[in-house]
Enzyme design. Structure first.
Site, mmCIF file in Angstrom:
data_model
loop_
_atom_site.group_PDB
_atom_site.id
_atom_site.type_symbol
_atom_site.label_atom_id
_atom_site.label_comp_id
_atom_site.label_asym_id
_atom_site.label_seq_id
_atom_site.Cartn_x
_atom_site.Cartn_y
_atom_site.Cartn_z
ATOM 1 C CB SER A 119 34.904 45.618 24.475
ATOM 2 O OG SER A 119 33.379 45.483 24.041
ATOM 3 C CE1 TYR A 145 34.414 46.698 29.721
ATOM 4 C CE2 TYR A 145 33.322 47.075 27.716
ATOM 5 C CZ TYR A 145 34.004 46.106 28.472
ATOM 6 O OH TYR A 145 34.422 44.897 28.072
ATOM 7 C CE LYS A 149 37.769 46.208 28.425
ATOM 8 N NZ LYS A 149 38.514 45.066 28.705
ATOM 9 C CB THR A 180 30.977 38.907 31.120
ATOM 10 O OG1 THR A 180 30.189 40.082 30.791
ATOM 11 C CG2 THR A 180 31.678 38.384 29.986
#
Length: 264
Positions: A119, A145, A149, A180
């Site tokens: 990402s 997150y 990533k 998503t």
């Protein structure tokens, strides 16, 4: 679906039985030369994941393409079955175990590709070596997150160096900001503000398919977006030396071994 249309035998590794069977049924109904196969596995469960990988190794001689796509973005700290912070368990440990365990199958293929779905959020996040599992810090799901990533990109760089004398090409990619379930559940304000620009599944998967199918792919250890190589670092604070990347790899390796009780 794109790989099935190109004649691939596609193994779907899905956590949710209902959603997995629905996707599998949809793919079976397609008119394509490819063949889908469904496996129900929760990749956050290290024991279940390793059992699946051992069976897969025993039943297959080689593997041409590996797409590490499973990921989570959570708004609260939760733990996997064996007590690991869930974001790290899914986004880092799972692709580590999968890729390391399936190396022999990848190495037997003539032109193997490993593609990890990362990402652009990783640009914000330096690696916090002292607290990878958010045990000391107040949990921030977006930063957790982003850090994982970035971790995926560090592993990509490490594998590219580690396997430079093989035919395996290892790359990561940013699908663009896609609509998503994680965005819907954990970033509702972001989704509202960016709704006109969010990509659908086909648009998000485009660079994955490109990296999987491009003839004579030469790039390895790179980060892609929209089929182009992009910088892995945009800020000095995120840049690491090869030695620091090796250190991160060893920490992930140790955490993963602790979960399964033996090397992959």
């Amino acid at each position: 679906e794109a790989l099935l249309k190109r004649g691939a035998r596609v193994h779907l590794v899905c956590r949710d039985p209902e959603r997995g069977h629905r996707a599998f049924k949809d793919m079976l109904s397609m008119e394509s030369p490819g063949q889908p196969e469904l496996h129900i596995v929760d990749v956050s469960d290290a024991e279940a994941l390793m059992q699946f990988l051992q069976v897969f190794q025993a039943e297959h001689g080689e593997l041409d393409i590996l797409v590490n796509n499973a990921g989570v973005l959570l708004d609260k700290r939760t733990e996997s079955k064996d007590g690991l912070e869930m974001t790290f368990a899914v986004n880092v440990r799972a692709p580590f175990l999968i890729t390391e365990a399936l190396f022999p199958l990848l190495n037997r293929a003539a032109d193997a590709r490993v593609i990890t779905v990362s990402s652009g959020g990783m640009y914000l996040a330096p690696i916090q070596f002292s607290d990878l599992l958010w045990e000391s810090r107040s949990f921030d799901g977006v930063m957790a997150y982003a850090e994982t990533k970035r971790g995926e990109n560090l592993l990509t760089q490490k594998w590219a160096r580690k396997w430079k004398n093989t035919s395996i090409k290892v790359n990561s990619m940013h699908p663009g900001w896609a609509d998503t379930k994680s965005v819907q559940d954990s970033l509702p304000l972001f989704r509202t503000l960016t709704a006109p620009f969010l990509r659908n599944a086909e648009q998000g998967a485009d660079t994955i398919v490109y990296l999987a199918c491009k003839p004579e792919l030469t790039e390895t250890g790179k980060f892609f977006c929209d089929r182009e190589v992009r910088p892995i670092d945009r800020m000095k604070k995120t840049r690491l030396t090869d030695e620091q990347i090796d250190q991160y790899y060893e920490i992930v390796r140790e955490i993963s071994f602790d979960a399964i009780g033996k090397p992959v």
